[in-house]
Design a protein around this motif. Sequence first.
Motif, mmCIF file in Angstrom:
data_model
loop_
_atom_site.group_PDB
_atom_site.id
_atom_site.type_symbol
_atom_site.label_atom_id
_atom_site.label_comp_id
_atom_site.label_asym_id
_atom_site.label_seq_id
_atom_site.Cartn_x
_atom_site.Cartn_y
_atom_site.Cartn_z
ATOM 1 N N ARG A 306 4.952 11.610 0.713
ATOM 2 C CA ARG A 306 6.085 10.728 0.963
ATOM 3 C C ARG A 306 5.700 9.265 0.998
ATOM 4 O O ARG A 306 4.565 8.937 0.652
ATOM 5 N N GLU A 307 6.649 8.405 1.402
ATOM 6 C CA GLU A 307 6.422 6.959 1.300
ATOM 7 C C GLU A 307 5.390 6.451 2.305
ATOM 8 O O GLU A 307 5.112 7.090 3.317
ATOM 9 N N ASP A 308 4.926 5.250 2.016
ATOM 10 C CA ASP A 308 4.130 4.448 2.944
ATOM 11 C C ASP A 308 2.953 5.159 3.583
ATOM 12 O O ASP A 308 2.758 5.098 4.799
ATOM 13 N N GLN A 309 2.173 5.850 2.788
ATOM 14 C CA GLN A 309 0.969 6.509 3.284
ATOM 15 C C GLN A 309 -0.229 5.580 3.180
ATOM 16 O O GLN A 309 -1.126 5.604 4.002
ATOM 17 N N ILE A 310 -0.245 4.747 2.139
ATOM 18 C CA ILE A 310 -1.321 3.782 1.957
ATOM 19 C C ILE A 310 -0.736 2.417 2.307
ATOM 20 O O ILE A 310 0.199 1.943 1.648
ATOM 21 N N THR A 311 -1.232 1.847 3.376
ATOM 22 C CA THR A 311 -0.647 0.598 3.889
ATOM 23 C C THR A 311 -1.750 -0.453 4.018
ATOM 24 O O THR A 311 -2.925 -0.169 3.760
ATOM 25 N N SER A 312 -1.371 -1.635 4.510
ATOM 26 C CA SER A 312 -2.377 -2.690 4.685
ATOM 27 C C SER A 312 -3.402 -2.249 5.730
ATOM 28 O O SER A 312 -4.505 -2.775 5.781
ATOM 29 N N GLN A 313 -3.044 -1.252 6.540
ATOM 30 C CA GLN A 313 -3.982 -0.822 7.589
ATOM 31 C C GLN A 313 -5.094 0.101 7.097
ATOM 32 O O GLN A 313 -6.186 0.094 7.639
ATOM 33 N N ASN A 314 -4.802 0.924 6.081
ATOM 34 C CA ASN A 314 -5.866 1.825 5.628
ATOM 35 C C ASN A 314 -6.344 1.551 4.198
ATOM 36 O O ASN A 314 -7.314 2.157 3.743
ATOM 37 N N ALA A 315 -5.671 0.627 3.482
ATOM 38 C CA ALA A 315 -6.015 0.416 2.063
ATOM 39 C C ALA A 315 -7.484 0.029 1.878
ATOM 40 O O ALA A 315 -8.140 0.478 0.937
ATOM 41 N N SER A 316 -8.016 -0.778 2.805
ATOM 42 C CA SER A 316 -9.401 -1.240 2.626
ATOM 43 C C SER A 316 -10.395 -0.082 2.822
ATOM 44 O O SER A 316 -11.543 -0.176 2.419
ATOM 45 N N LYS A 317 -9.922 1.022 3.428
ATOM 46 C CA LYS A 317 -10.841 2.157 3.670
ATOM 47 C C LYS A 317 -10.765 3.227 2.571
ATOM 48 O O LYS A 317 -11.444 4.239 2.634
ATOM 49 N N ILE A 318 -9.901 3.004 1.597
ATOM 50 C CA ILE A 318 -9.739 4.011 0.531
ATOM 51 C C ILE A 318 -10.933 3.942 -0.419
ATOM 52 O O ILE A 318 -11.305 2.858 -0.866
ATOM 53 N N LYS A 319 -11.512 5.120 -0.711
ATOM 54 C CA LYS A 319 -12.733 5.127 -1.529
ATOM 55 C C LYS A 319 -12.513 5.745 -2.906
ATOM 56 O O LYS A 319 -13.460 5.907 -3.675
ATOM 57 N N ALA A 320 -11.274 6.121 -3.221
ATOM 58 C CA ALA A 320 -10.998 6.719 -4.534
ATOM 59 C C ALA A 320 -11.181 5.665 -5.622
ATOM 60 O O ALA A 320 -11.048 4.473 -5.368
ATOM 61 N N ARG A 321 -11.460 6.135 -6.851
ATOM 62 C CA ARG A 321 -11.572 5.175 -7.967
ATOM 63 C C ARG A 321 -10.229 5.019 -8.670
ATOM 64 O O ARG A 321 -9.966 4.032 -9.323
ATOM 65 N N LEU A 322 -9.416 6.063 -8.527
ATOM 66 C CA LEU A 322 -8.125 6.068 -9.214
ATOM 67 C C LEU A 322 -7.088 6.676 -8.278
ATOM 68 O O LEU A 322 -7.351 7.714 -7.658
ATOM 69 N N ILE A 323 -5.930 6.029 -8.150
ATOM 70 C CA ILE A 323 -4.833 6.601 -7.353
ATOM 71 C C ILE A 323 -3.691 6.899 -8.310
ATOM 72 O O ILE A 323 -3.273 6.017 -9.085
ATOM 73 N N VAL A 324 -3.208 8.125 -8.284
ATOM 74 C CA VAL A 324 -2.082 8.499 -9.148
ATOM 75 C C VAL A 324 -0.943 8.921 -8.222
ATOM 76 O O VAL A 324 -1.044 9.930 -7.520
ATOM 77 N N GLU A 325 0.133 8.132 -8.224
ATOM 78 C CA GLU A 325 1.184 8.322 -7.231
ATOM 79 C C GLU A 325 2.163 9.437 -7.621
ATOM 80 O O GLU A 325 3.105 9.211 -8.382
ATOM 81 N N GLY A 326 1.925 10.624 -7.078
ATOM 82 C CA GLY A 326 2.846 11.744 -7.296
ATOM 83 C C GLY A 326 4.128 11.544 -6.517
ATOM 84 O O GLY A 326 5.231 11.837 -6.985
ATOM 85 N N ALA A 327 4.013 11.022 -5.297
ATOM 86 C CA ALA A 327 5.198 10.750 -4.462
ATOM 87 C C ALA A 327 5.864 9.465 -4.911
ATOM 88 O O ALA A 327 5.284 8.675 -5.651
ATOM 89 N N ASN A 328 7.073 9.251 -4.433
ATOM 90 C CA ASN A 328 7.739 7.969 -4.640
ATOM 91 C C ASN A 328 7.360 7.044 -3.494
ATOM 92 O O ASN A 328 7.494 7.419 -2.327
ATOM 93 N N GLY A 329 6.884 5.863 -3.841
ATOM 94 C CA GLY A 329 6.587 4.841 -2.833
ATOM 95 C C GLY A 329 5.482 5.164 -1.843
ATOM 96 O O GLY A 329 5.556 4.724 -0.697
ATOM 97 N N PRO A 330 4.411 5.888 -2.236
ATOM 98 C CA PRO A 330 3.369 6.199 -1.244
ATOM 99 C C PRO A 330 2.533 4.991 -0.835
ATOM 100 O O PRO A 330 1.868 5.027 0.192
ATOM 101 N N THR A 331 2.592 3.929 -1.645
ATOM 102 C CA THR A 331 1.815 2.729 -1.314
ATOM 103 C C THR A 331 2.771 1.602 -0.905
ATOM 104 O O THR A 331 3.678 1.252 -1.667
ATOM 105 N N ALA A 332 2.549 1.057 0.278
ATOM 106 C CA ALA A 332 3.377 -0.067 0.736
ATOM 107 C C ALA A 332 2.983 -1.308 -0.067
ATOM 108 O O ALA A 332 1.821 -1.450 -0.481
ATOM 109 N N ALA A 333 3.949 -2.220 -0.247
ATOM 110 C CA ALA A 333 3.702 -3.387 -1.115
ATOM 111 C C ALA A 333 2.521 -4.220 -0.630
ATOM 112 O O ALA A 333 1.751 -4.745 -1.434
ATOM 113 N N ASP A 334 2.342 -4.310 0.704
ATOM 114 C CA ASP A 334 1.260 -5.176 1.186
ATOM 115 C C ASP A 334 -0.124 -4.544 1.021
ATOM 116 O O ASP A 334 -1.134 -5.162 1.351
ATOM 117 N N ALA A 335 -0.179 -3.322 0.497
ATOM 118 C CA ALA A 335 -1.488 -2.716 0.216
ATOM 119 C C ALA A 335 -1.912 -2.965 -1.230
ATOM 120 O O ALA A 335 -3.088 -2.795 -1.581
#
Length: 427
Positions: A306-335
């Motif tokens: 679902r939405e807003d799973q990757i936010t400005s709070q956890n984006a810097s800790k993400i270690k994936a090389r590629l993110i493919v958004e299956g959900a709608n809006g899983p990344t907040a704009a500020d991330a």
Amino acid sequence: MTEQYKEPAPYKKDSENPFESMLARFDKACEIINLDEGIYNYLKSPVKQVIVSIPIQLDNGKVVAFEGYRVIHNTALGPSKGGVRFAHDIDLDEVKALSAWMTWKCAIANLPFGGAKGGVKCDPSKLSMSELEKITRRYTANLLEIFGPDNDIPAPDMNTNEQIMAWIMDTYSMHQRKFVTGVVTGKPIIIGGSRGRREATGRGVMIATLAALKKKGLNPEETTTVVQGFGNVGSVSAQLMAEQGSKIIAISDVSGGYYNESGININKAIEFVQKNKVLEGGNFGEKISNEELLELKCDILIPAAREDQITSQNASKIKARLIVEGANGPTAADADQILTDKGIMVIPDILANSGGVIVSYFEWVQNRLGYFWDEADINNRLNRMMNEAFEFVYLTALEKETSMRIGAYIYAIEKVSTALKLRGIYS
Ligand code: NAD
């Protein structure tokens, strides 16, 4: 069945308003292409927003009035298309954001559709089948003037499925006094559904992932994948990525997640969820939280919940090389910028999960023809259309020296605004 229907506490955490999140990207894209101010204002807001009351009698005799929504964002390219979501924390802003994403998604996929979305504020896990049927039928009856194969065509989304689409089709058909299959997509095959529709979104996610890996010069067999959400989109994405040779090292759903560095057997997990509804208790590896799952070291991260799973709070800790958004809006704009600065390629929702609406389009076409294609035909057409859309977005992003997300918005906005200009403003 239902003793007492009580709304659960809202799930939403510190997330931003999804409509604002959509607008932040929209604004950035419009700025780059210097979109005419009038067209900008037109495209910014939905053309129609409807709120309906859905009173039904529960199994215990009590009457409860649920709130339902249908938002038509834009119809410049054709009749509006978009799913119906059942969720206890849904609100008008969420539906508005989802409807706008549908406009951009249909434009990117080259479909003759505008964008819409609908929803009912309810907790389906606390409702019986007969209560869900009543909600669906009353929701449809309240929106008879909105829906129609040439007007607005709903489809499944979170917590709605083939059965619910069948009830929508039946209710609409009863009122029209004829069999109208094309009013809704995602139906069971026996009553006009399309082969391949159930798997279409996950298949599209897999196609988009392979296209992105190719650009990065990576072979799927040398990759690890993490999937958040194990419903329709997440489970099929995981299954098809595993078939491509990627090692699925973590999966999760609302009950939490599992990590297994040797790889999880996805077919077994699917079987387990079919029996037990959730992953919990499945013993697929080490138990982890959804937050931990997002921060795992992996090549591919597929947020499909679902939405807003990757936010400005956890984006810097993400270690994936590629993110493919299956959900709608899983990344907040500020991330967005944080991920770009980390060099993570993000295949945005409006491209990555468009497989569902593409096969919905095939279903609508087949309903109009009265002739049905086989699964190989569906999958070949989907593969071609997804790859074409990917390439157009990729080239737009390169040309405008921006991210795939803003490239996708630019490509979509240019198409919709061209259609608007050609049709003219009817005053
Ligand atoms: P679904 O109801 O089949 O599955 C949702 C999954 O997410 C479930 O496994 C659920 O347990 C899990 N989940 C819910 N809340 C969670 C949380 N907080 N953390 C982790 N997992 C959680 O829904 P779906 O159809 O698979 O849709 C998932 C997403 O994909 C939604 O954003 C939807 O809008 C989007 N989408 C769906 C389709 C489609 O064809 N179904 C098409 C395009 C986009």
